[in-house]
Design a protein around this motif. Structure first.
Motif, mmCIF file in Angstrom:
data_model
loop_
_atom_site.group_PDB
_atom_site.id
_atom_site.type_symbol
_atom_site.label_atom_id
_atom_site.label_comp_id
_atom_site.label_asym_id
_atom_site.label_seq_id
_atom_site.Cartn_x
_atom_site.Cartn_y
_atom_site.Cartn_z
ATOM 1 N N LEU A 138 65.606 -12.769 103.696
ATOM 2 C CA LEU A 138 64.699 -13.573 104.506
ATOM 3 C C LEU A 138 63.388 -12.859 104.816
ATOM 4 N N LEU A 139 63.308 -11.598 104.421
ATOM 5 C CA LEU A 139 62.146 -10.784 104.791
ATOM 6 C C LEU A 139 61.116 -10.727 103.675
ATOM 7 N N SER A 140 59.901 -10.400 104.075
ATOM 8 C CA SER A 140 58.811 -10.138 103.136
ATOM 9 C C SER A 140 57.889 -9.115 103.799
ATOM 10 N N PRO A 141 57.033 -8.432 103.034
ATOM 11 C CA PRO A 141 56.111 -7.484 103.662
ATOM 12 C C PRO A 141 55.288 -8.150 104.762
ATOM 13 N N GLY A 142 55.259 -7.499 105.916
ATOM 14 C CA GLY A 142 54.582 -8.057 107.073
ATOM 15 C C GLY A 142 55.527 -8.617 108.110
ATOM 16 N N SER A 143 56.769 -8.923 107.716
ATOM 17 C CA SER A 143 57.766 -9.352 108.706
ATOM 18 C C SER A 143 58.000 -8.225 109.702
ATOM 19 N N ARG A 144 58.442 -8.598 110.895
ATOM 20 C CA ARG A 144 58.717 -7.587 111.924
ATOM 21 C C ARG A 144 60.188 -7.698 112.332
ATOM 22 N N ALA A 168 65.159 1.173 116.202
ATOM 23 C CA ALA A 168 63.720 0.966 116.001
ATOM 24 C C ALA A 168 63.407 -0.476 116.367
ATOM 25 N N GLY A 169 62.422 -0.669 117.224
ATOM 26 C CA GLY A 169 62.123 -2.009 117.708
ATOM 27 C C GLY A 169 60.759 -2.514 117.286
ATOM 28 N N ASP A 170 60.719 -3.778 116.889
ATOM 29 C CA ASP A 170 59.478 -4.472 116.537
ATOM 30 C C ASP A 170 58.662 -3.680 115.517
ATOM 31 N N ARG A 171 59.313 -3.388 114.398
ATOM 32 C CA ARG A 171 58.665 -2.599 113.352
ATOM 33 C C ARG A 171 58.310 -3.471 112.154
ATOM 34 N N PRO A 172 57.114 -3.233 111.557
ATOM 35 C CA PRO A 172 56.695 -4.043 110.416
ATOM 36 C C PRO A 172 57.431 -3.650 109.139
ATOM 37 N N VAL A 173 57.725 -4.639 108.319
ATOM 38 C CA VAL A 173 58.343 -4.399 107.015
ATOM 39 C C VAL A 173 57.227 -4.107 106.012
ATOM 40 N N LEU A 174 57.335 -2.983 105.330
ATOM 41 C CA LEU A 174 56.336 -2.602 104.333
ATOM 42 C C LEU A 174 56.692 -3.120 102.944
ATOM 43 N N ALA A 175 57.962 -3.125 102.618
ATOM 44 C CA ALA A 175 58.385 -3.554 101.279
ATOM 45 C C ALA A 175 59.853 -3.936 101.303
ATOM 46 N N VAL A 176 60.200 -4.831 100.396
ATOM 47 C CA VAL A 176 61.597 -5.212 100.175
ATOM 48 C C VAL A 176 61.832 -5.089 98.673
ATOM 49 N N PRO A 177 62.238 -3.891 98.198
ATOM 50 C CA PRO A 177 62.353 -3.652 96.749
ATOM 51 C C PRO A 177 63.405 -4.550 96.107
ATOM 52 N N ASP A 178 62.984 -5.380 95.161
ATOM 53 C CA ASP A 178 63.916 -6.295 94.497
ATOM 54 C C ASP A 178 64.997 -5.542 93.722
ATOM 55 N N GLU A 179 64.614 -4.452 93.077
ATOM 56 C CA GLU A 179 65.585 -3.751 92.231
ATOM 57 C C GLU A 179 66.681 -3.083 93.042
ATOM 58 N N ASP A 180 66.459 -2.914 94.338
ATOM 59 C CA ASP A 180 67.461 -2.244 95.164
ATOM 60 C C ASP A 180 68.239 -3.205 96.048
ATOM 61 N N ARG A 181 68.029 -4.504 95.869
ATOM 62 C CA ARG A 181 68.811 -5.463 96.653
ATOM 63 C C ARG A 181 70.187 -5.610 96.014
ATOM 64 N N ARG A 182 71.141 -4.966 96.631
ATOM 65 C CA ARG A 182 72.512 -5.068 96.119
ATOM 66 C C ARG A 182 73.417 -5.524 97.250
ATOM 67 N N GLY A 183 74.187 -6.584 97.027
ATOM 68 C CA GLY A 183 75.086 -7.108 98.052
ATOM 69 C C GLY A 183 76.307 -6.233 98.212
ATOM 70 N N GLY A 184 77.265 -6.729 98.968
ATOM 71 C CA GLY A 184 78.493 -5.971 99.184
ATOM 72 C C GLY A 184 78.304 -4.914 100.240
ATOM 73 N N GLU A 185 79.160 -3.913 100.200
ATOM 74 C CA GLU A 185 79.137 -2.883 101.227
ATOM 75 C C GLU A 185 77.894 -2.008 101.132
ATOM 76 N N SER A 186 77.264 -1.939 99.949
ATOM 77 C CA SER A 186 76.067 -1.112 99.811
ATOM 78 C C SER A 186 74.886 -1.716 100.550
ATOM 79 N N GLY A 187 74.933 -2.997 100.811
ATOM 80 C CA GLY A 187 73.863 -3.634 101.551
ATOM 81 C C GLY A 187 72.605 -3.783 100.728
ATOM 82 N N ALA A 188 71.481 -3.843 101.401
ATOM 83 C CA ALA A 188 70.183 -4.037 100.740
ATOM 84 C C ALA A 188 69.154 -3.137 101.413
ATOM 85 N N LEU A 189 68.168 -2.756 100.631
ATOM 86 C CA LEU A 189 67.169 -1.794 101.101
ATOM 87 C C LEU A 189 65.894 -2.510 101.533
#
Length: 217
Positions: A138-144, A168-189
């Protein structure tokens, strides 16, 4: 009545002999004056100059620029390299991406560009692996976001997990790397901008806690 013309004639004769005796010196003086006049006529007027910042000493990229690391120098406008930092540029705290020699003009290509700089001079980019990969979608760069850490998750000796703690509170998202989005227990970066203290806390919780996020916007 013949005395005055005779004296005039003698003076003129003396002057001619004096000039004849020193004709080489006089010719040299006239040539020098002519050369100087030609130089003044042909020399172009002073060109425009630009004040740029140069290294006041050899600089090491391992530490931020300080107040006395750079000095101003006026250069002819055609010799100023593209991207040169001018005298009005604020440089305190900026980082170099390579060593710089004394006297080198500082250009924007010499500066590193930390990804969190746009959100504050004291913030750093921090990778955070979140357990819920769907939330990261649900996130993109600029989300908080707020980053929460739940301790005791999955610990059989603690059947009741403690309430999650905000790291960490109210922090901006800089990037959501597509290649590192892995579901399961590893989660997503995702990568957020945070203070150095928050970065240390996140690193500690990454090994012992389950990290989650709440989305502010």
């Amino acid at each position: 009545m013949a005395t005055a013309p005779s004296r005039t004639h003698r003076h003129r004769h003396t002057l001619i002999r004096l000039i004849d005796r020193h004709r080489r010196v006089i010719a040299t003086l006239f040539a020098a004056v002519a050369l100087l006049s030609a130089t003044l006529v042909l020399r172009p007027p002073p060109g425009a100059t630009t004040e740029v910042l140069v290294a006041s000493r050899d600089l090491d990229p391992s530490r931020p620029l300080g107040e006395h690391d750079l000095t101003r120098r006026a250069l002819p406008a055609p010799l100023v390299p593209s991207g040169a930092l001018t005298s009005g540029t604020t440089t305190a705290g900026l980082l170099l991406n390579a060593p710089v020699r004394q006297g080198e003009v500082i250009t924007d290509a010499r500066l590193s560009d930390p990804p969190a700089r746009a959100y504050g001079p004291d913030l750093v980019a921090v990778p955070v692996r979140v357990a819920d990969a769907g939330a990261v979608d649900l996130l993109s760069p600029g989300s908080r976001v707020d980053v929460l850490a739940a301790t005791g998750y999955g610990d059989p000796h603690r059947p009741r997990a403690r309430p999650a703690r905000e790291v960490a509170g109210d922090r901006p998202v800089l990037a959501v790397p597509d290649e590192d989005r892995r579901g399961g227990e590893s989660g997503a970066l995702l990568v957020i901008a945070a203070t150095p203290g928050e970065a240390r806390a996140l690193a500690g919780h990454a090994a012992t806690s389950r990290l989650s996020i709440t989305i502010r916007g």
